[in-house]
Design an enzyme around this catalytic site. Structure first.
Site, short mmCIF file in Angstrom:
data_model
loop_
_atom_site.label_atom_id
_atom_site.label_comp_id
_atom_site.label_asym_id
_atom_site.label_seq_id
_atom_site.Cartn_x
_atom_site.Cartn_y
_atom_site.Cartn_z
N ASP A 463 0.84 -1.09 0.18
CA ASP A 463 0.00 -0.06 -0.03
C ASP A 463 0.73 1.37 0.23
OD1 ASP A 463 -2.25 1.44 0.19
OD2 ASP A 463 -3.14 0.44 2.07
N ASP A 533 -11.19 2.17 -2.46
CA ASP A 533 -11.72 1.80 -1.14
C ASP A 533 -13.14 1.87 -1.31
OD1 ASP A 533 -9.17 1.28 -0.18
OD2 ASP A 533 -8.97 3.40 0.81
C1 GLA Z 1 -5.73 1.84 2.38
C2 GLA Z 1 -6.22 0.74 1.39
C3 GLA Z 1 -7.38 -0.10 2.59
C4 GLA Z 1 -6.88 -0.60 3.67
C5 GLA Z 1 -6.17 0.77 4.29
C6 GLA Z 1 -5.40 0.23 5.67
O1 GLA Z 1 -6.89 2.77 2.51
O2 GLA Z 1 -6.85 0.70 0.45
O3 GLA Z 1 -7.62 -1.39 1.64
O4 GLA Z 1 -5.61 -1.61 3.48
O5 GLA Z 1 -5.30 1.44 3.51
O6 GLA Z 1 -5.07 1.54 6.37
#
Ligand code: GLA
Length: 715
Positions: A463, A533
């Protein structure tokens, strides 16, 4: 020196020696398309055309217009947006490239590589234009390699990967824009004279507000089945620029590359500056075929292990957020096993002790297991997963640091930021400056130090949740600060390449707060990406629709959640049209919903996964045009297909006409994934008809109201 003095003579000799270059024409061809170039009498490289395959043609009798120069340079007569701008060692701001030679080599039975060498007429400054032509997929990857042996450094100001010219009456451009949780929204406009720029200035990720990919249609708005259509996608995960300039003679030039904004690059003598690849594809069968070209290319060349089935996984993020401990996770493992998923993915929140990662304010940078939450560590959990027949995955964000972390207290100078300015956090975090070798090694050790000691971890979600807003580096020299934008991404790729090389058995998901890294620059080290998300299936239909223009279904991770509170069948049907996964707390899920999930997982694993993940996509009805979205996937041998119908608004919408079936073959029609005990009310259910009739008459799904959906198999 001799090069400089004897260049015209050398050039002529090279033309006649160049492989296959009996004429001054250079043809870069795929099965259905070709890019046709030629060397003008002035020694410059010009473009004849790009589109339908054409035979090699000789130089036109008339001298070409400078505006059709293929890779134009600033400063010596070219007055539009240039592909290249450089200041030479002596301060001269012009460049004037001419053809030296070209070669074409066969890399494998699908790919040829053409390299066209150009040299400045005066300076020992060289540009090699490179083209990888992927034959069956009709994709041409283009990039430029720039070097010099001048006395002092040369400053590069602009360095497009590709800058082809188009000739038509009208140009229609579709961009894929949006914001966090609203990615890849489609917007089409007609280009008018002047310059239209789509770009990003975010540094660590290509996109948040738009993706580095577009569709260009000639003479009419893009359509799914018809029309001369080009798809472009820049393989770069940093700031990008796509610039479209229509000139006074209604020619269009499309420049694509690293964003030149604040990115001037001092190139040392002998150093090679390689631009990222720009991917182009062409079809005269509309954007549907453009997408299938990209998909075929991605599965063969663009993604890791394109033919490997992507696992069905359960992620704990939307189930627990940061609030979990060992017992909770073990209970999720039990639920995952009972449901039939194949992998459990432990998301954010598992690390940090002095600054525990209990929310997004602290802990990034301190990648030690939180001993309160997980006293027996990751290997214990991964072992628990293995005992239940599940693979185990882990979330990392190796490039980031919270000021509230032991790492930041040790090394505040490791963060990207500007001297004398208050550090500006986003999601309470800062970017680590990967241009500093020690930081790059640290970030790599976050990955290697987590995966290495835990061989049961066979999945990684990588990420990156913020972008650069204060582009300063305490490592780079004051006069080299602008390298940050580029060298960051190169360092990132180095670490991603090490992941692929050192952990070939680890499946990797690319994530950047959702779709921030939806680009083929990073994806070559990954199997799939997290598009958004936003997991409300009704919104997700649009997001998946947008990304489907460039990325195959096997690259898109779609998780079933309770976001939007849609019926579970709708959520399942939407997620099943890509890589099916779950982000739910099963303990809070009703027995009926759990049963529906288990049934869908079995169906997906046994029947649908192969069709969706390896099949050809046909977009049938756009969610932008009517009350529903419809798409189907067809296996390469056309023996099976699966059609998805998503009703987004109430209302009758008539029959759905599948595409891609074999007209002569008979198919049995069957509605799948019905709720337990339900019988399909679709008239065609169970009937057999030939592909031609099915594609002509269509079938009438029973969806009428928003949030209804159907999955229909042709077998
Ligand atoms: C990002 C990702 C989510 C999750 C969060 C965790 O927003 O896109 O899927 O992993 O971080 O903090």
């Amino acid at each position: 020196m001799s090069l400089r003095l004897n260049l015209p003579a050398l050039m002529l000799a090279a033309i006649s020696l160049a492989a296959g270059a009996q004429t001054n024409a250079i043809l870069i061809g795929t099965v259905n398309s070709s890019l046709s170039l030629f060397v003008g009498r002035d020694g410059r490289l010009y473009q004849r055309g790009y589109g339908r395959s054409a035979p090699e043609a000789a130089m036109p009798a008339k001298d070409p217009a400078r505006e059709t120069e293929f890779y134009p340079q600033f400063g010596d007569g070219f007055i539009l947006e240039p592909a290249l701008q450089a200041t030479h060692g002596d301060g001269n701001t012009s460049t004037d490239l001419e053809y030296v030679r070209h070669t074409t080599t066969t890399l494998d039975d699908d790919t040829t590589l053409t390299r066209i060498e150009l040299k400045d007429k005066f300076y020992p400054f060289f540009v090699t234009l490179c083209f990888k032509a992927c034959q069956k997929e009709d994709v041409i990857e283009q990039w430029a390699e720039i070097r010099h042996v001048e006395r002092g450094p040369v400053t590069l100001w602009r360095f497009a990967s590709s800058a082809p010219v188009f000739r038509a009456k009208q140009y229609w451009l579709t961009q894929f824009h949006g914001d966090w949780a609203d990615e890849a929204q489609m917007l089409e406009e007609r280009l008018t004279p002047g310059l239209k720029v789509l770009d990003s200035k975010l540094g660590v990720r290509a996109s948040r507000f738009r993706t580095p990919s577009f569709i260009l249609s000639l003479n009419k708005p893009a359509a799914e089945k018809t029309g001369e259509t080009y798809g472009g996608s820049l393989a770069w995960s940093g700031s990008f620029q796509l610039a479209f300039e229509v000139d006074w003679d209604n020619r269009l030039r499309a420049l694509a590359g690293i964003n030149p904004f604040d990115s001037q690059y001092r190139l040392q003598r002998g150093q090679v500056f390689s631009t990222p690849a720009m991917l182009w594809t062409w079809s005269d069968h509309g954007e549907g075929q453009v997408s299938r070209n990209f998909h075929h290319w991605a599965m063969l060349h663009g993604l890791r292990d394109g033919a490997q089935p992507r696992p069905v996984l359960l992620n704990n993020w939307e189930a627990t957020y940061f609030d979990f401990n060992e017992n909770k996770l073990v209970s999720l493992l039990d639920g995952a096993r009972d449901l039939g998923v194949e992998l459990f993915l432990l998301d954010d929140g598992w690390f940090g002790n002095q600054y525990p990662r209990n929310d997004d304010r602290a802990g990034l940078g301190d990648w030690q297991v939180n001993t309160n939450k997980l006293p027996r560590g990751l290997s214990f959990l991964a072992g628990q997963a293995r005992q239940r027949g599940l693979r185990f995955g882990i979330w990392l964000e190796p490039e980031m640091v919270n000021p509230a972390s032991a790492l930041y207290h040790r090394h505040p100078e490791w963060a990207v930021g500007q001297l004398h300015r208050e550090p500006e956090t986003s999601r309470h975090q800062l970017d680590l400056d990967l241009t500093r070798p020690a930081v790059k090694e640290f970030a790599w050790n976050v990955v290697a130090g987590t995966l290495g000691p835990n061989p049961d971890i066979t999945y990684l979600k990588w990420d990156a949740n913020r972008y650069i807003t204060q582009p300063g580096s305490t490592w780079l020299q004051p006069e080299e600060q602008s390298r940050l934008w580029i060298d960051y991404t190169l360092a990132l790729y180095h670490n991603m390449a090490r992941l692929k090389q050192n952990f070939p058995n680890v499946t990797a998901m690319l994530c950047s707060g959702g779709g921030g890294r939806a680009d083929y620059g990073a994806l070559k080290y990954f199997h799939c990406f997290w598009p958004s998300d936003n997991t409300d299936p009704a919104r997700r239909v649009f997001i998946q629709w947008g990304f489907s223009h460039f990325f195959p279904a096997c690259a898109l991770c779609n998780h079933v959640t309770r976001s939007g509170h849609r019926p579970v069948k709708f959520a399942l049907d939407v997620a099943m049209s890509g890589d099916l996964g779950f982000d739910v707390d099963l303990a809070k899920t009703s027995p009926a919903d759990r049963a529906a999930m288990a049934q869908a997982i079995t169906l997906y694993k046994d029947e649908l996964r192969a069709i969706v993940q390896q099949g050809d996509l046909y977009r049938l009805e756009s969610p932008y045009d009517g009350p529903r979205a419809c798409l189907d996937y067809v296996t390469p041998d056309r023996s099976k297909a699966v059609l998805f119908v998503y009703q987004l608004k109430d209302g009758e919408a008539g029959s759905v006409k599948p595409r891609g079936l074999d007209p002569a073959r008979k198919y049995q029609v069957r509605e799948l994934n019905l709720p337990a005990g339900a019988v399909s009310t679709m008239a065609e259910n169970g009937e057999t008809a030939d592909g031609a009739a099915l594609m002509k008459d269509g079938i009438q799904p029973s969806c009428r109201q928003a949030n209804q959906s159907a999955v229909i198999e042709f077998h």
